[in-house]
Design a protein around this motif. Structure first.
Motif, PDB file in Angstrom:
ATOM      1  N   ASN A  21      -9.610 -12.399 -42.108  1.00 27.25           N
ATOM      2  CA  ASN A  21      -8.416 -12.988 -42.702  1.00 27.25           C
ATOM      3  C   ASN A  21      -8.107 -12.352 -44.055  1.00 27.25           C
ATOM      4  OD1 ASN A  21      -6.415 -15.150 -42.185  1.00 27.25           O
ATOM      5  ND2 ASN A  21      -7.172 -15.962 -44.113  1.00 27.25           N
ATOM      6  N   MET A  25      -4.602 -10.590 -44.634  1.00 26.09           N
ATOM      7  CA  MET A  25      -3.672 -11.157 -45.620  1.00 26.09           C
ATOM      8  C   MET A  25      -3.283 -10.120 -46.675  1.00 26.09           C
ATOM      9  SD  MET A  25      -2.749 -14.102 -44.721  1.00 26.09           S
ATOM     10  CE  MET A  25      -1.812 -14.421 -46.219  1.00 26.09           C
ATOM     11  N   LEU A  70      -3.855 -11.197 -37.388  1.00 25.53           N
ATOM     12  CA  LEU A  70      -3.923 -12.459 -38.120  1.00 25.53           C
ATOM     13  C   LEU A  70      -3.777 -13.642 -37.172  1.00 25.53           C
ATOM     14  CD1 LEU A  70      -4.176 -13.508 -41.044  1.00 25.53           C
ATOM     15  CD2 LEU A  70      -1.678 -13.585 -41.130  1.00 25.53           C
ATOM     16  N   ALA A  74      -6.637 -16.402 -36.466  1.00 25.92           N
ATOM     17  CA  ALA A  74      -6.360 -17.814 -36.732  1.00 25.92           C
ATOM     18  C   ALA A  74      -6.623 -18.653 -35.490  1.00 25.92           C
ATOM     19  CB  ALA A  74      -4.912 -17.983 -37.188  1.00 25.92           C
ATOM     20  N   VAL A 129      -3.205 -25.129 -46.684  1.00 29.25           N
ATOM     21  CA  VAL A 129      -2.966 -23.707 -46.421  1.00 29.25           C
ATOM     22  C   VAL A 129      -2.790 -23.460 -44.927  1.00 29.25           C
ATOM     23  CG1 VAL A 129      -5.321 -22.797 -46.106  1.00 29.25           C
ATOM     24  CG2 VAL A 129      -3.610 -21.435 -47.322  1.00 29.25           C
ATOM     25  N   LEU A 130      -3.399 -24.302 -44.086  1.00 32.29           N
ATOM     26  CA  LEU A 130      -3.162 -24.188 -42.647  1.00 32.29           C
ATOM     27  C   LEU A 130      -1.718 -24.550 -42.306  1.00 32.29           C
ATOM     28  CD1 LEU A 130      -6.455 -25.747 -41.189  1.00 32.29           C
ATOM     29  CD2 LEU A 130      -5.805 -23.331 -41.261  1.00 32.29           C
ATOM     30  N   GLY A 133       0.429 -21.749 -43.438  1.00 34.32           N
ATOM     31  CA  GLY A 133       0.320 -20.640 -42.496  1.00 34.32           C
ATOM     32  C   GLY A 133       1.226 -20.839 -41.291  1.00 34.32           C
ATOM     33  N   LEU A 136       4.714 -20.239 -42.370  1.00 33.93           N
ATOM     34  CA  LEU A 136       4.912 -18.805 -42.558  1.00 33.93           C
ATOM     35  C   LEU A 136       5.157 -18.110 -41.224  1.00 33.93           C
ATOM     36  CD1 LEU A 136       4.838 -17.076 -45.142  1.00 33.93           C
ATOM     37  CD2 LEU A 136       2.477 -16.513 -44.619  1.00 33.93           C
ATOM     38  N   ILE A 173       0.755 -19.571 -50.595  1.00 36.51           N
ATOM     39  CA  ILE A 173      -0.532 -19.064 -50.113  1.00 36.51           C
ATOM     40  C   ILE A 173      -1.137 -18.114 -51.143  1.00 36.51           C
ATOM     41  CG2 ILE A 173      -1.637 -17.591 -48.377  1.00 36.51           C
ATOM     42  CD1 ILE A 173       0.114 -18.859 -46.276  1.00 36.51           C
TER      43      ILE A 173
END
Length: 201
Positions: A21, A25, A70, A74, A129-130, A133, A136, A173
């Motif tokens: 990750n 990122m 990514l 995830a 943050v999940l 994500g 995003l 993020i």
């Protein structure tokens, strides 16, 4: 006599997905900044030294290629966390009382770091943050395929709004990453635990 070995702070699936990750990122941020520079939303551009791809087409190529890495990473993390009990054991429950207590202790510099245990602030940040994500990914899909995914574009209120949502989710993020790095500097043993697994106290 048989003894149970102590459970590591971070099991190997968490460590592997964490480092994959990190690489993904960095590439997504840098290529995304190059894409942003081609059509800025605000009155600034990112320095070329901080971007990836060299030009718009190259940056899009990098962005889309790393996007799949990514997404796969995830998915592996989410599936493992659900079936192993990682979410239930380490990130839940998250109570308002515990969050108020830990914020108060953090503001007065009295919040202690227990190796192998997440406090309420950490739980909130990791769960948050999940969600970011997911936001995003959805806004990125709306920008990438605005005709094919017109319904998703409409959900965001239009193509331009989706770009703003994508930018601010990326910025949030990025803020998480900065805070995360600061905490590693303050408590450097957390970095070693993410490399070796560490042991619960």
């Amino acid at each position: 006599m048989k003894t149970n070995a102590p459970r590591p702070v971070h099991r190997w699936p968490v460590r592997i997905t964490h480092w994959v990750n990190l690489f993904a990122m960095i590439c997504m941020f840098m290529s995304g900044w190059e894409i942003y520079n081609a059509s800025p939303l605000f009155g600034f551009r990112f320095p070329p030294q901080m971007t990836l791809g060299g030009w718009l087409g190259g940056a899009i190529g990098w962005h889309l290629a790393v996007m799949w890495l990514l997404a796969f990473n995830a998915l592996c993390y989410l599936l493992w966390s659900l079936f192993s009990g990682h979410f239930r054991r380490d990130l839940l429950p998250l109570g308002l009382g515990a969050l108020r207590r830990d914020i108060g202790q953090a503001l007065t510099l009295r919040l202690k770091h227990q190796h192998g245990r997440y406090n309420a602030i950490q739980k909130l940040m990791y769960l948050g943050v999940l969600v970011l994500g997911l936001l995003l990914v959805l806004s990125g899909l709306a920008i990438w395929k605005p005709v094919q995914l017109q319904g998703l574009v409409d959900l965001f209120g239009g193509f331009d709004t989706a770009r703003y949502v994508h930018f601010f989710a990326m910025s949030a993020i990025g803020l998480f990453v900065v805070i995360h790095l600061l905490m590693v500097i303050i408590v450097p043993r957390t970095l070693w635990a993410m490399i070796t697994g560490g042991k619960h106290e």
